[in-house]
Design an enzyme around this catalytic site. Structure first.
Site, PDB file in Angstrom:
ATOM      1  CD1 TRP A 189     -15.362   6.651  39.068  1.00 38.89           C
ATOM      2  CD2 TRP A 189     -17.543   6.351  38.685  1.00 38.89           C
ATOM      3  NE1 TRP A 189     -16.056   7.190  40.118  1.00 38.89           N
ATOM      4  CE2 TRP A 189     -17.392   7.027  39.906  1.00 38.89           C
ATOM      5  CE3 TRP A 189     -18.837   6.056  38.233  1.00 38.89           C
ATOM      6  CZ2 TRP A 189     -18.478   7.414  40.698  1.00 38.89           C
ATOM      7  CZ3 TRP A 189     -19.918   6.447  39.013  1.00 38.89           C
ATOM      8  CH2 TRP A 189     -19.734   7.115  40.231  1.00 38.89           C
ATOM      9  CG  ASP A 190     -12.784   9.676  38.341  1.00 37.64           C
ATOM     10  OD1 ASP A 190     -12.777   8.475  38.715  1.00 37.64           O
ATOM     11  OD2 ASP A 190     -12.676  10.635  39.127  1.00 37.64           O
ATOM     12  CD1 TRP A 191     -11.619   5.713  39.340  1.00 35.74           C
ATOM     13  CD2 TRP A 191     -12.438   3.885  38.321  1.00 35.74           C
ATOM     14  NE1 TRP A 191     -12.728   5.271  40.057  1.00 35.74           N
ATOM     15  CE2 TRP A 191     -13.249   4.156  39.448  1.00 35.74           C
ATOM     16  CE3 TRP A 191     -12.767   2.790  37.514  1.00 35.74           C
ATOM     17  CZ2 TRP A 191     -14.350   3.377  39.801  1.00 35.74           C
ATOM     18  CZ3 TRP A 191     -13.871   2.014  37.863  1.00 35.74           C
ATOM     19  CH2 TRP A 191     -14.648   2.305  38.986  1.00 35.74           C
ATOM     20  CG  ASN A 453     -18.001   7.390  46.884  1.00 33.67           C
ATOM     21  OD1 ASN A 453     -17.022   7.424  47.628  1.00 33.67           O
ATOM     22  ND2 ASN A 453     -18.053   8.048  45.734  1.00 33.67           N
ATOM     23  CD  GLU A 454     -16.420  11.242  46.707  1.00 30.26           C
ATOM     24  OE1 GLU A 454     -16.791  11.470  45.550  1.00 30.26           O
ATOM     25  OE2 GLU A 454     -15.217  11.241  47.048  1.00 30.26           O
ATOM     26  CD  GLU A 551     -12.778   8.208  47.770  1.00 31.83           C
ATOM     27  OE1 GLU A 551     -12.529   9.172  47.017  1.00 31.83           O
ATOM     28  OE2 GLU A 551     -13.813   7.540  47.707  1.00 31.83           O
TER      29      GLU A 551
HETATM   30  C1  BMA Z   1     -13.539   9.902  44.661  1.00 30.28           C
HETATM   31  C2  BMA Z   1     -14.048   8.498  44.489  1.00 30.28           C
HETATM   32  C3  BMA Z   1     -14.312   8.137  43.079  1.00 30.28           C
HETATM   33  C4  BMA Z   1     -13.313   8.723  42.148  1.00 30.28           C
HETATM   34  C5  BMA Z   1     -12.124   9.262  42.882  1.00 30.28           C
HETATM   35  C6  BMA Z   1     -11.137   9.934  41.989  1.00 30.28           C
HETATM   36  O1  BMA Z   1     -14.485  10.842  44.465  1.00 30.28           O
HETATM   37  O2  BMA Z   1     -15.121   8.269  45.333  1.00 30.28           O
HETATM   38  O3  BMA Z   1     -15.603   8.530  42.733  1.00 30.28           O
HETATM   39  O4  BMA Z   1     -12.956   7.802  41.208  1.00 30.28           O
HETATM   40  O5  BMA Z   1     -12.516  10.176  43.836  1.00 30.28           O
HETATM   41  O6  BMA Z   1     -11.689  11.059  41.373  1.00 30.28           O
END
Ligand code: BMA
Length: 877
Positions: A189-191, A453-454, A551
């Site tokens: 993932w991005d983290w 999610n998204e 978020e």
């Molecule tokens: C959102 C989250 C994650 C991601 C974060 C940071 O899109 O739902 O998918 O890690 O942003 O990019």
């Protein structure tokens, strides 16, 4: 392994008890060609087993995520053997139960295939009575590489592609994770790293019985507003070996409720529903979110009989609370409100987003969970969103949330992708959703379900460049999966809380628009995810005035003590290969410095290690300040509608915790150490909070209260000079009544007047500090500050001399600081000594300050004094 008697309470007549044989413990694990064969704990996974046997190093060390890619490309077999008692073997029915298999496996019992698994989020059980043997029984679980499986599934889906194919290169991950029902972030993932685990991640056992076996049980209270009465819905899923009549007795003794139901148990697996009415004359104590009241519970007992013989006996805690998601017109303004009412009271959600606490779930033990959730509560949070790219958390997670008053926004595990909708995929998802809802719906902490999610946003704003001509079929798939399946099951299973199809979403408006809104980020509806790394985060005008921010966030690096154990000296620079390797978000490292450079001088020490640690520090300062500004904006927008926007009722920043030691949006590092942001959260989420900001050339202070009662409050605003300690002048507002649950302006002063009134002040030489005081002169909430210029431009800011003294008293350790100058962002760090300070990252405008240190293991004054380092902003110059 052990053999135990489950329930054997006999009322008058003797009954054979059900018998359980636990199959957890040491198994044998081997790879497909037999070149690796090691003992392996169950529950567990291949990676942790190999690590325990020292076959591999710590997978988190340096670049090991790449070195160990082979593990998830291989197939693995878990094997165990055991004897079964005669007592168990004579039972009519024996179930082999897996609480969780990760993920695609064939199960062989004494050489016979008893079943297959394809979904990490399901419990599986198989009837094995006919296969039991005297003497040794052999159980084998043959796991297929999740990476190869996902690839094959994607190829089998030939008619059209289901994007994304692969994660961005910077994530160094595996492809087609949307084709396997497994933690989506396990392919990177991005983290987070790519560790597509394989294993038996939850418990395994044999359950043997003659007549009935309880498979799952849940209860949830419902409140009838018109009659003013509570009723408790109880559901039992029972496996009956034969059709038989009996009784089910429900009792909530503390509320004086008890009832016995005549029941016909039908052969096979059946769901039974019962309703227990709570006497209206009884006062029912309600469960409240953290900060709004306590979390009382009642004990429910359930017993099942046949001819006076007790066949079932179980119980649980029952918490009473109601939750409503209010989406209605706000006056004459456009759009709809979006807020949660708990027990009839509108509650602002303060908190963050939860990701898996480890790539290897078997390492997430109770102490890890407790520590993280306690840290959320200690930062005055009342809510967490369990994000849809991870896992449905273990029972203990929700038990602790219930106990601590943390509300949970629970996503279903689909994230940032399109998903296939073939029959077998839909079938396994349907089972996953029913099981998870049944497992979790007894928890009062869960206040909302959300389908994914998204994925609505991904479709609406076309993340995956789907040609317009094909869009409709993807929308159809979307509706099929989340609306016609996930939603349908949730509505049927759980009438006790709201369901949203996605996050972010426009909620009721998305539904109007056929479930995929033109703009799911519309601030007039539903929740919003908002990220902008390039605009100046100190400028609140760049943030959307949304109804609910689920978020938003900025990255930072963890501290050196967290990175050190997984790196070597050559890694300790911001432009090392290691530093780029751990950054999984495109241009993330540059973005952090760019944002920091808007307000701070960047580290320029000629000493490489100092320059590195200074840089880690400055990214944390930047992150803390950015998320503070944004959160304060959301909190102060609670009671206002400006051009139709506002009435913000939630601020959940991205993200609470970390999965490994790397840069990310988290406020807590892997291992539990608080970043500066987490200390800031303690303040910006406090129940009573003053927020200062500039608008139309004036300084405003808002008072925000989450209390239930009114407050008579005034703002006390002090100006300080960067040149020296001590305030230059103090201004106070009139006492103002701030009702509970309100944010209102209580102080306004034109900037020119503010500065001129304080003699020597200019924007570059002065800064503002302020707090709230009640009518007795007692401070309410934390002291806050507002910078009039970027600290990099401040005149008079110089490097302070700070001395620290560590002392120990009956209640722990205290650190007393003395400074000879104004010191912004004072950061105390005790390296690897686990624990946390009472506050950190603070501004010192007076010469001294004492903070406490809560050590999470025994420590000493000597150890703390030796480990303590103090950094302030000018130290990095
Ligand atoms: C959102 C989250 C994650 C991601 C974060 C940071 O899109 O739902 O998918 O890690 O942003 O990019």
């Amino acid at each position: 392994m052990f053999c135990c008697v489950l329930f054997c309470v006999v009322l008058g007549v003797f009954s054979e008890p059900s018998v359980e044989l636990g199959l957890n413990g040491k198994w044998r694990l081997s790879n497909s060609n037999g070149s690796v064969s090691v003992p392996a704990p169950v529950p567990g996974c291949v990676h942790t087993a190999l690590m325990q046997q020292q076959y591999i190093q710590d997978p988190y060390f340096r670049f090991n995520d790449l070195s160990y890619r082979w593990i998830a490309h291989d197939n693995w077999t878990y094997m165990t053997s055991f004897n079964v008692s005669a007592q168990l073997r004579v039972k009519q029915k024996v179930l082999l139960v897996f609480d969780g298999v990760d993920t695609v496996a064939t199960i062989l019992f004494n050489g016979f295939m008893v079943g297959r698994t394809d979904n990490m989020f399901r419990r599986y059980d198989f009837s094995v009575s006919h296969l039991l043997r005297d003497g040794e029984n052999v159980l084998k679980v043959v796991l297929v590489s999740p990476v190869l499986y996902a690839f094959k599934q994607s190829k089998a889906h030939s008619s059209y592609s289901v994007p994304p194919e692969c994660p961005p290169d910077v994530q160094k991950g595996e492809c087609h994770v949307n084709f396997i029902r497994k933690e989506q972030s396990s392919f990177s993932w991005d983290w987070g790293p790519s560790f597509p685990t394989l294993g038996l991640w939850k418990g395994i056992r044999l359950e043997a019985f003659d007549i009935l076996q309880l498979i799952q049980f849940s209860s949830f209270p419902l409140y009838n507003h018109s009659s003013g009465q509570w009723r408790l819905q109880v559901e039992l899923i029972i496996d009956a070996d034969q059709t038989t009549s009996g009784q089910v007795e429900l009792s909530l003794p503390e509320l004086g409720s008890q009832e016995t139901f005549q029941t016909r148990f039908t052969k096979g697996r059946t769901k039974y529903n019962f309703t227990l009415l709570i006497n209206k004359s009884r006062e029912v104590k309600l469960w409240w979110p953290n900060g709004h009241g306590s979390q009382p519970f009642y004990r429910l007992t359930i017993r099942g009989f046949q001819d006076q013989v007790l066949l079932l006996h179980t119980g649980s805690k029952v918490f009473f609370r109601t939750v409503e998601l209010i989406q209605e017109q706000i006056g004459s303004s456009l759009g709809l409100s979006f807020y949660f009412r708990i027990n009839g009271k509108p509650v602002f959600l303060k908190g963050s987003n939860w990701i898996p606490a480890d790539a290897f779930q078997d390492r997430v033990d109770p102490s890890v969970l407790r520590n993280l959730l306690q840290s959320a509560v200690d930062a005055n949070m009342n809510a967490l969103r369990v994000w849809g790219g991870g896992v449905y958390e273990q029972d203990l997670f929700y038990d602790i949330c219930d106990e601590m008053g943390l509300m949970v926004w629970q996503d279903f595990m689909f994230a940032c992708a399109m998903y296939p909708t073939e029959d077998d995929f839909i079938l396994t998802v349907r089972e996953e959703v029913s099981q998870q809802v049944r497992r979790l719906k007894s928890h009062p902490s869960i206040i909302v379900w959300s389908g994914n999610n998204e994925n609505e946003a991904a479709l609406a704003t076309n993340w995956f460049d789907i040609p317009a001509s094909k869009r409709l079929s993807y929308v159809k798939d979307y509706v099929k999966l989340y609306v016609n399946n996930v939603r349908e099951i949730v509505l049927e299973e759980d009438p006790s809380r709201p369901f949203l199809v996605s996050s972010p979403t426009n909620g009721a408006e998305s539904e109007q628009e056929g479930w995929v809104a033109a703009n799911p980020y519309d601030p007039l509806y539903g929740d919003v995810h908002f990220y902008s790394y390039t605009s100046d985060c100190w400028d609140w005008k760049t943030f959307p005035r949304t109804r609910f921010a689920s978020e938003y966030g900025f990255q930072s690096w963890p501290s050196f003590s967290t990175l050190e154990p997984v790196s070597v000296e050559e890694d300790w620079s911001y432009d090392s290969k290691f530093s780029s390797h751990r950054q999984h978000h495109e241009s993330g490292n540059q973005q952090m410095l760019q944002q920091a450079a808007l307000h701070f001088q960047l580290p320029n020490s000629s000493h490489p290690l100092k320059r590195f640690t200074d840089t880690l520090y400055i990214t944390q300062v930047m992150q803390a300040q950015c998320v503070k500004t944004q959160t304060e904006f959301y909190r102060r927008s609670q009671s206002e509608i400006i051009e139709g926007k506002g009435h913000t009722m939630g601020a959940l920043y991205w993200q609470l915790n970390d999965i490994w030691q790397a840069p990310s949006w988290s406020s807590i590092e892997f291992g539990g150490k608080w970043k500066m942001l987490h200390y800031f959260a303690q303040n910006f989420f406090s129940s009573v909070l003053p927020v200062g900001f500039e608008d139309e050339d004036s300084l405003f202070v808002y008072a925000i209260s989450d209390l239930s009662q009114d407050l008579q409050i005034r703002a006390v605003v002090k100006l300080y000079s960067w040149f020296g300690l001590g305030s230059l002048c103090t201004l106070t507002s009139d006492l103002t009544l701030i009702p509970g649950g309100v944010a209102a302006p209580i102080f306004k002063r034109p900037m020119s007047e503010l500065l001129a009134g304080c003699g020597v002040c200019t924007r570059l030489t002065c800064l503002v500090s302020f707090h709230l005081e009640d009518d007795h002169g007692v401070q309410q909430g934390p002291t806050n500050e507002h910078f009039l210029c970027s600290p990099k431009d401040a005149q008079g800011l110089r490097r302070p001399n700070i001395t620290a003294k560590v002392q120990e008293d009956e209640s722990g350790f205290a650190v007393t600081l003395l400074s000879d100058a104004v010191a912004p962002f004072v950061w105390l760090d005790v390296g690897r000594v686990p624990g946390r300070f009472s506050s950190n990252g603070f501004l010192m405008v007076s010469g001294n300050r004492t903070v406490r240190f809560d050590a999470w293991r025994p420590s000493s004054v000597t150890e703390l004094s030796r480990s303590l380092t103090i950094t302030t902003l000018t130290d990095v110059y």
